[in-house]
Each structure stands twice: as C-alpha cells, then as structure tokens.
Scaffold this active site. Structure first.
Site, PDB file in Angstrom:
ATOM      1  N   GLY A  97       0.970  -1.313  -0.009  1.00  0.00           N
ATOM      2  CA  GLY A  97      -0.052   0.090   0.222  1.00  0.00           C
ATOM      3  C   GLY A  97       0.905   1.152   0.079  1.00  0.00           C
ATOM      4  N   ARG A 161       1.138  -5.549  -5.028  1.00  0.00           N
ATOM      5  CA  ARG A 161       1.373  -6.374  -4.005  1.00  0.00           C
ATOM      6  C   ARG A 161       1.897  -7.773  -4.217  1.00  0.00           C
ATOM      7  NH1 ARG A 161      -0.353  -4.750   0.660  1.00  0.00           N
ATOM      8  NH2 ARG A 161      -1.817  -3.026   0.860  1.00  0.00           N
ATOM      9  N   ASP A 192       5.281  -7.812   4.582  1.00  0.00           N
ATOM     10  CA  ASP A 192       5.587  -9.044   3.264  1.00  0.00           C
ATOM     11  C   ASP A 192       6.481  -8.498   2.286  1.00  0.00           C
ATOM     12  OD1 ASP A 192       3.457 -10.480   4.009  1.00  0.00           O
ATOM     13  OD2 ASP A 192       1.895  -9.302   3.336  1.00  0.00           O
ATOM     14  N   LYS A 216       8.299   0.758   5.492  1.00  0.00           N
ATOM     15  CA  LYS A 216       7.102   1.356   5.228  1.00  0.00           C
ATOM     16  C   LYS A 216       6.029   0.934   5.456  1.00  0.00           C
ATOM     17  CE  LYS A 216       4.412  -0.074   2.574  1.00  0.00           C
ATOM     18  NZ  LYS A 216       3.601  -0.529   1.532  1.00  0.00           N
ATOM     19  N   THR A 217       4.888   1.612   6.240  1.00  0.00           N
ATOM     20  CA  THR A 217       3.543   1.144   6.140  1.00  0.00           C
ATOM     21  C   THR A 217       2.629   2.122   6.893  1.00  0.00           C
ATOM     22  OG1 THR A 217       1.681  -0.349   6.600  1.00  0.00           O
ATOM     23  CG2 THR A 217       3.772  -0.727   7.927  1.00  0.00           C
ATOM     24  N   ASP A 219       0.235   1.423   8.526  1.00  0.00           N
ATOM     25  CA  ASP A 219      -0.383   0.604   9.680  1.00  0.00           C
ATOM     26  C   ASP A 219       0.615   0.852  10.861  1.00  0.00           C
ATOM     27  OD1 ASP A 219      -1.898  -0.177   7.426  1.00  0.00           O
ATOM     28  OD2 ASP A 219      -1.357  -2.271   7.511  1.00  0.00           O
TER      29      ASP A 219
HETATM   30  P1  FBP Z   1       1.053  -2.006   3.672  1.00  0.00           P
HETATM   31  O1  FBP Z   1       0.984  -3.052   4.794  1.00  0.00           O
HETATM   32  O2  FBP Z   1       1.383  -2.473   2.263  1.00  0.00           O
HETATM   33  O3  FBP Z   1       1.549  -0.797   3.906  1.00  0.00           O
HETATM   34  O4  FBP Z   1      -0.718  -1.798   3.328  1.00  0.00           O
HETATM   35  C1  FBP Z   1      -1.491  -1.557   4.382  1.00  0.00           C
HETATM   36  C2  FBP Z   1      -3.077  -1.092   3.878  1.00  0.00           C
HETATM   37  O5  FBP Z   1      -2.968   0.332   3.546  1.00  0.00           O
HETATM   38  C3  FBP Z   1      -3.910  -1.496   5.103  1.00  0.00           C
HETATM   39  O6  FBP Z   1      -4.043  -0.487   6.106  1.00  0.00           O
HETATM   40  C4  FBP Z   1      -5.108  -1.960   4.311  1.00  0.00           C
HETATM   41  O7  FBP Z   1      -5.747  -2.963   5.025  1.00  0.00           O
HETATM   42  C5  FBP Z   1      -4.564  -2.553   3.070  1.00  0.00           C
HETATM   43  O8  FBP Z   1      -3.205  -1.841   2.941  1.00  0.00           O
HETATM   44  C6  FBP Z   1      -5.256  -2.044   2.012  1.00  0.00           C
HETATM   45  O9  FBP Z   1      -4.719  -2.848   0.824  1.00  0.00           O
HETATM   46  P2  FBP Z   1      -5.242  -2.685  -0.581  1.00  0.00           P
HETATM   47  O10 FBP Z   1      -4.604  -1.212  -0.980  1.00  0.00           O
HETATM   48  O11 FBP Z   1      -4.731  -3.929  -1.390  1.00  0.00           O
HETATM   49  O12 FBP Z   1      -6.804  -2.396  -0.485  1.00  0.00           O
END
Ligand code: FBP
Length: 573
Positions: A97, A161, A192, A216-217, A219
């Site tokens: 993300g 992803r 991941d 990075k994230t 979250d």
């Molecule tokens: P990352 O762990 O890759 O940074 O992504 C986190 C996130 O933004 C979560 O908060 C959310 O649940 C998910 O990605 C949403 O994923 P997508 O962009 O595939 O809908």
C-alpha cells in the site's frame, strides 16, 4: 494597484489558468522543501561499524531457508565516506500500500547516489514487484525527484502487492536485475515486502545484487523493539485521519445529534486507532489487541459501545465519536477462527481446482455449502457463522490478497457494528433502559491517508531512510533493512542503522500453510502509550474532552510534531 493585479485584470484567462493549474500552491511550496541530512551523512555515504551489545535471535526455519543472509549482524552507519572507482546501478521498487514519504525515500537514495558519484544511476521498477518480475522500469531523473519530492502516494513509480513466491518469479527477478546490470536493489515496503527483500537478497547473492529493505506502512506494525520505533508513513496517515475525526468531534458537539462510527485503516494492529485517539479524544476507542486479551466476543464489543451510548444518553448527550480499527475482526477470537478456517478452505480448493476454476467463481450458496461440508468446519463454527449479520458473512468469504492476507479494508466493519449496536439499543429501549436517540453516520478513513502530503517528520524520515539504504549498499551490505534509531530525539541525534532481515522472520499461517514471513508488531498492552489510554479514556467516554488537531502543518511550531504514541512509548526505552 500592483503590476500583477493589473495584468490579471487585463487578461482574465491568466487568472483562470492560475486558479486551475494542476499544481496547487501548497504542492508548489512543498516541492521546494529540502529535508536536512542526518549529521552522519554530511561527509558522505557513511562508514560501517558493528552495533556492540545487541544481538538478535534467528529462527531455525529462517536459518534453513535463508542460510546466507542469516549470518548478518546489526550494524550502524558512522561519519565517513566509501570511495568507489566506478559508478553503481541501483534499482528501487515501491511495494504494497502507498505511504506518505515514499517519494522522499527515492529522493534520498537518488541524491545520496549522485553525491557519491555523478554517474550513479537509479532505476525505478513500475507497479511494484511485478515490475521486477516482468522487467518494467524507468530511470529516475533529477526532474522526477523535484516534481515528486515531499508529495504523498506512490505515483512516481506505482506500486503493487505481488509476492515473489515461486522459483519462476525469482528467476525472472534475477534475470531482470542481471540484464540491467544492477549492483543494488532497494525494496520499500511493509512486512510482506521486506519478506520479499530477504528472499531476493538470498537468491541474488550469486549474481552480485545486494538487496536492502526500507520500513514502510501507514499501519505502523513494522517495528523492531529498541531499534525501529515506527515505519515511515504512519505519522502522516494518522494526522490525516485525526484531522477528519477532530472535525467530526467539532460537528457532533455543535448539532448534538449524531453518533459517528469511524473505521480507521491499519489492517491488523491497532496502532493507528491508538494515535488518532490521542490526537482527538473520542468517546469510544476499540483496540484490537485489548479485545483479544480480554477474550471479548463480537456481542461483548457491541455491548461495550452501547453502554457508552446509553450512559451519555442519560446525561442528555446523544452524540459522539467512535474509533474502530479496521483489523478488529482478527482480534475477536470466534471471528478469527472463521477467517483462518475459511482461508484454509479457499486455498485448498484453489490448489485442487482445474484450470480457470476457483472458489470465488462458485455461486455464494455453493461457497457456503463447501465450507459447511469441510472436515475442519465444526458445528460450533456454523452456529457462529450463521449468527453473524449477512454483510459480515459475505465479508468473511471475500478473496484473500496475493500474500494470503484477509482483506479487512473490504469489509464495512463500522457499518456492521453500527447496525448491531442499533439493534441492541432497540431492545434496551423496549426494556426501558435506553431513552435516547441514536442518529448515526459511518465513515471509513484509509486510502485518503495514504495519499496525503507527508508530515515534516515523514519527509525527513523517508529522505534519510533512502540515504541510509544507499549507505548500506555502498558498504557492501545485503539482506538488511535500513532503519533510523532514536526518532523521538531531535533529528541531529537520529542514528542510521542496518537491521538484519532474517531475525525478524517468524512462521505464520498463510494460504493454509506455515510460511516464513516478517512478524507484525501489535500494540503493546504493557507499553506506556496503551497504559496512558487506559487511564484517560473513561473520562473521554462520558464527558467531552474532544481535541481538535487540525490539518497537518508544514511551518511554525506545530510543523515539528511527532506521533504521540512514539513519544509515549519512548519513555519505556
Ligand atoms: P501495507 O502494509 O502494504 O503498507 O498496506 C497497508 C494497507 O494500507 C492496510 O492499512 C489496508 O488494510 C490495506 O493496505 C489495503 O490494501 P489494498 O490497497 O490492497 O486495498
């Protein structure tokens, strides 16, 4: 009248063009900001030293699957320079993300590389790891850097992803990197993506490509106790969500008639909800980790919210704000069991399915039937499943992502809980216990926060993480994550380090089998941040102590803000 006002009056089209230009004034202003370099890097890319007194355990499975990179030890960068006679070619990929600050990571790598040798080149892979697998790339230029520096999102290169999870994909990655004559590859991502980085480092050993991950994230769950306090992107996303929740605090306190149910992104851990709670002081905050610890059922959670609604109604306060982390379902044991079992059943069905068939191509009734008939599905599971609202049942069946993760972002948990609270309150009203009015609104904050302008903290942090990654490559490291220690201190005291990736790995159930992946860090219920929330929240529930953080600031005293959770948890160090 000034000359410019005169010219606008003479030519209204100029005014219209100025007003409607693609670059907003704030974007133009942010493009001009140059993040400061950490003192360590002011003399060059930095030299390398072992970090004395710290060692990390490596799991047996990690030693077996990652024998080469498992030998890495913690390192720190120190002032100095590493001279190199010929230029480097470095690849970079944004993965998972988007998170604000990613463009600054690229800027940090690019500018450090150019300072080290004017002929150094940076190759950006397009649309995430797929760009490496399929060899889609473009060279990063100085013009691109000045256009994207300090902007949110990941749109300079795009992201994705894809998991590099079989030999064929790994071979393609090695071919791409050899073909491009890369000597380094930087993977910017969460748990991941850094797992991908560890396996790439192991497999690219023989072709001489060194691989470094960057944390990075939004979250906030990629942490290494004592070494990595928070990944970049978390602060900006939290501040973006906090701005919105603060505005809702202000609105509901004005017209006194709505309960606002806010779901906040963050997939699994509740770090975002915790930070937004400190920023806004809502009336109810759910923290997934606590719900798990207290072994609450979904009905207990509904009751917990409803009790605050009833109590406030007694005081004539039929309004309020509620924070719900999007990953809360994972922490409600009975629901998590269903998620794990359904993931396993989907993965097993898809593995056996003939070409062109898959679990999700079946009609929904057949999906439910298939689950119901499976060996691992018990009568108790059926009873729990059938007792859930239809929207939640459907949500549990949704496709998993390419890493086998349940896609919490796709389930409207806030709406589901709101409806369940509403039903419960109707019953309470019937018993004469509840006499208030329950007008409500639901909101989801997530994707917006990933694209917001990075805070100054994330601008400086992202930029220096990029410089750190370059420093590690320049010193011959591979299989490391670039990190910066002591983020709670002033920037002048930040310490760039290299954390070996192998010790961060643990075994986790994915697509029905145990896989070696980087462990997510959940909210520490014994940490000062959570303990502080525990102390404060009772008064926030029944009295109004709303806090209005306002929009992200780039200038003035508020520009230097850092995450409150980071500062509170730093008291434990
Ligand atoms: P990352 O762990 O890759 O940074 O992504 C986190 C996130 O933004 C979560 O908060 C959310 O649940 C998910 O990605 C949403 O994923 P997508 O962009 O595939 O809908």
């Amino acid at each position: 009248m000034t000359d410019s006002t005169q010219s606008v009056q003479d030519n209204p089209q100029t005014l219209i063009d100025n007003l409607l230009g693609n670059d907003s004034p704030i974007r133009l202003e942010r493009m001009a900001y140059q993040p400061p370099l950490l003192p360590v890097f002011r003399a060059g890319a930095g030299g390398l030293r072992p970090m004395e007194g710290c060692s990390l355990e490596v799991l047996k499975a990690a030693r077996e699957q990652l024998p080469f990179v498992s030998g890495n030890k913690l390192v720190r960068l120190v002032p100095g320079d590493t001279m190199r006679e010929h230029a480097r070619r470095i690849g970079i990929v944004l993965s998972g993300g988007p998170a604000p600050g990613g463009h600054n990571v690229i800027a940090g790598v690019f500018e450090a590389a150019k300072r080290a040798h004017p002929d150094n080149r940076l190759i950006g892979f397009l649309a995430g790891p797929k760009g490496i697998i399929t060899n889609k790339h473009k060279e990063v230029t100085a013009e691109m850097i000045s256009e994207y520096k300090n902007s949110g999102g990941f749109h300079m290169l795009g992201t994705g992803r894809d998991k590099i999870d079989n030999t064929e994909k790994m071979v393609h990655c090695c071919e791409t990197c050899s073909g491009l004559k890369l000597d380094g590859l930087i993977v910017v991502g969460g748990d991941d993506s850094n797992t991908n980085a560890a396996f790439l480092a192991e497999n690219m050993r023989d072709i001489g490509v060194h691989v470094i991950g960057i944390p990075k994230t939004i979250d906030g769950d990629l942490q290494v106790p004592g070494l990595l306090q928070i990944p970049f992107g978390y602060h900006s996303a939290c501040m973006s969500f906090a701005t919105e929740v603060g505005n809702l605090n202000s609105d509901c306190k004005s017209d006194l008639k709505y309960w606002h149910f806010n779901r906040l992104m963050g997939r699994s851990a509740s770090h975002i909800a915790l930070e937004v709670a400190f920023q806004t002081h809502p009336n109810v905050i759910l923290i997934g980790e606590e719900i798990e610890d207290r072994e609450l059922t979904i009905h207990n959670v509904v009751r917990l919210i409803a009790d605050v609604v009833v109590e406030r109604a007694k005081r004539g306060m039929n309004y309020g704000t509620i924070l719900i982390p999007e990953g809360i379902l994972e922490f409600i044991h009975e629901i998590n069991v269903l998620i794990i079992k359904i993931s396993y059943i989907i993965a097993s069905y898809d593995k056996e399915a003939s070409e062109g068939e898959s679990f999700h191509k079946l009609p929904i009734e057949d999906q439910v039937q298939l689950i119901d008939n499976h060996d691992i599905w018990r009568d108790y599971d059926s009873r729990v499943f059938m007792g859930l609202p239809t929207e939640l049942q459907r949500g549990l069946l949704l496709p998993r992502d390419s890493h086998g993760n349940f896609q919490y972002a796709q389930v409207r948990t806030e709406r589901i809980l709101l409806d369940m609270v509403s039903t419960y309150l109707r019953k309470q009203r019937g018993k004469g216990i509840y006499k208030g009015s329950f007008k409500n609104q639901n909101h989801y904050y997530g994707y917006d926060g990933r694209g917001t302008f990075p805070t100054k903290f994330d601008c400086d942090y992202g930029y220096n993480l990029g410089v750190t990654a370059f420093g590690l490559l320049a010193n011959g490291c591979t299989g490391y994550m670039a990190a910066i220690k002591d983020l709670h201190k002033p920037l002048e005291e930040w310490q760039p380090i290299g954390i070996p990736l192998a010790p961060l790995m643990h075994l986790e159930e994915r697509k029905g089998r145990l896989e070696l992946v980087i462990a997510k860090q959940k909210v520490d219920l014994n940490g000062t941040a959570f303990k502080t929330l525990e102390r404060e929240r009772a008064k926030w529930a029944v009295e109004d102590h709303y806090r209005f953080p306002g929009p992200i600031q780039f200038q003035g005293p508020c520009a230097d803000a850092k995450p409150i959770t980071l500062l509170l948890n730093a008291l434990d160090l």
